[in-house]
Write a protein that holds these residues in place. Structure first.
Motif, short mmCIF file in Angstrom:
data_model
loop_
_atom_site.label_atom_id
_atom_site.label_comp_id
_atom_site.label_asym_id
_atom_site.label_seq_id
_atom_site.Cartn_x
_atom_site.Cartn_y
_atom_site.Cartn_z
N ARG A 44 79.19 39.99 22.26
CA ARG A 44 78.41 40.92 21.47
C ARG A 44 78.02 42.12 22.34
O ARG A 44 77.58 41.96 23.47
CB ARG A 44 77.14 40.24 20.96
N GLN A 45 78.19 43.32 21.81
CA GLN A 45 77.84 44.54 22.50
C GLN A 45 76.49 45.03 21.95
O GLN A 45 76.41 45.47 20.80
CB GLN A 45 78.92 45.61 22.30
N ILE A 46 75.48 44.95 22.77
CA ILE A 46 74.13 45.25 22.31
C ILE A 46 73.96 46.73 21.98
O ILE A 46 73.28 47.10 21.03
CB ILE A 46 73.10 44.83 23.37
N PHE A 47 74.59 47.59 22.77
CA PHE A 47 74.47 49.03 22.55
C PHE A 47 75.84 49.65 22.28
O PHE A 47 76.12 50.76 22.69
CB PHE A 47 73.83 49.70 23.77
N GLY A 48 76.68 48.93 21.56
CA GLY A 48 78.05 49.39 21.34
C GLY A 48 78.13 50.68 20.55
O GLY A 48 78.90 51.58 20.89
N SER A 49 77.36 50.80 19.49
CA SER A 49 77.39 52.02 18.67
C SER A 49 76.11 52.07 17.84
O SER A 49 75.59 51.04 17.42
CB SER A 49 78.61 52.04 17.75
N GLY A 50 75.64 53.28 17.62
CA GLY A 50 74.46 53.45 16.79
C GLY A 50 73.19 52.98 17.47
O GLY A 50 73.21 52.38 18.54
N PRO A 51 72.05 53.24 16.86
CA PRO A 51 70.76 52.81 17.40
C PRO A 51 70.68 51.29 17.50
O PRO A 51 71.30 50.56 16.72
CB PRO A 51 69.75 53.34 16.38
N ALA A 52 69.93 50.80 18.46
CA ALA A 52 69.82 49.36 18.68
C ALA A 52 68.42 48.83 18.38
O ALA A 52 68.26 47.76 17.82
CB ALA A 52 70.20 49.02 20.12
N PHE A 53 67.38 49.57 18.78
CA PHE A 53 66.00 49.15 18.57
C PHE A 53 65.78 47.71 19.02
O PHE A 53 65.37 46.85 18.25
CB PHE A 53 65.61 49.30 17.08
#
Length: 293
Positions: A44-53
């Motif tokens: 799993r990519q935590i900050f792969g794309s878009g906002p993560a919050f």
């Protein structure tokens, strides 16, 4: 990247804009991201794309010198990875005690971006820095909220035969991230010159790592240090990052890319402003050859 003031205005603006646009669509975004991960065997990519919050728990803290700490945060899953690409930073959010407003600041990870389970940051504390002081006050078990990734220069292996990274103080973190990424990629043969200016010998962060790279990659990586207030028996040259120093050590290839990150006065002296050209202009570098982290 951990300055008190907005050195990275364009990056920060993109990050804040991306965070605001999420709005009522955050639930849908989180749902689709989790479904996509469930259907894939990739980490799993935590900050792969878009906002993560996402709030990450501080796993450990280590004092590096008198004003800098190494903070290690746990990712939500032990096999998860950051999903960041080279030259990326993360936008952090906190509401420090006594602050009338929340604080947003970008920080650059210094561990390998594909390392599972954790992110590490070198954070320099400034006397009046609200976020850096808050981060230095955190203890293992505390959490810090990360809003979104801030992509930087789109790095491509071997696009440039040589690069020069000019860093000052805590501006070494994005430079180190790029250096590490280049040298750990067997498909990337880019040569690297690092020019690192600091106030004191103790401020030479990551010096051992750079010495190891020089030993492992002779002819490909070289670091030059300059210290404005060196110790009496210091082995490093005294002074600042000057035109004379850069003329002495700068690569001469026409496709050399120059990356700059440091305190605002240093960046302005190197890159110039609307009022006057900078040192790099005077040395013959084109605007398209220069990138500020």
């Amino acid at each position: 990247m951990n300055y008190r003031i907005p050195l990275f205005t364009s990056r920060l603006t993109r990050g804040i804009t991306g965070a605001a646009l999420v709005g009522t669509g955050l639930g849908l975004y989180m749902y689709t991201r989790n479904v996509a991960h469930a259907d894939s065997r990739a980490p799993r990519q935590i900050f792969g794309s878009g906002p993560a919050f996402v709030a990450l728990e501080l796993e450990s803290t280590e004092a590096i010198n008198h004003n800098t700490k190494l903070l290690r945060f746990k990712l939500p899953q032990s096999d998860a990875v950051s999903g960041l690409t080279l030259t990326s930073a993360l936008l952090t959010f906190s509401w420090p005690k006594g602050s009338a407003m929340p604080v947003l600041r970008p920080y650059t990870p210094v561990n390998a971006l594909d390392e599972p389970g954790a992110l590490e940051f070198l954070v320099k504390r400034y006397p009046d820095g609200k976020q850096s002081t808050h981060l230095h006050s955190l203890r293992p078990g505390d959490s810090l909220r990360f809003i979104t990734r801030l992509p930087g220069y789109k790095w491509q292996p071997d696009k440039h035969s040589e690069v020069m990274l000019v860093a000052g103080g805590a501006g070494i973190t994005p430079a180190y991230q790029l250096i590490r990424g280049i040298l750990q990629n067997p498909e990337d043969h880019t040569k690297i010159m690092l020019v690192f200016g600091v106030n004191t010998d103790a401020d030479l962060l990551l010096r051992r790592e750079f010495e190891e790279y020089e030993a492992r990659f002779p002819g490909r990586f070289k670091a030059v240090y300059t210290v404005s207030h060196p110790a009496e028996d210091s082995p490093y040259r005294r002074g600042y990052v000057t035109k004379e120093l850069l003329r002495e050590v700068a690569p001469t290839s026409s496709d050399c890319k120059v990356f700059v990150c440091g305190p605002p006065p240093m960046e302005e002296a190197l890159v110039g402003s609307s009022r006057k050209p900078g040192i790099l202009d005077e040395l013959g570098y084109r605007k398209d050859q220069i990138h500020k982290f």
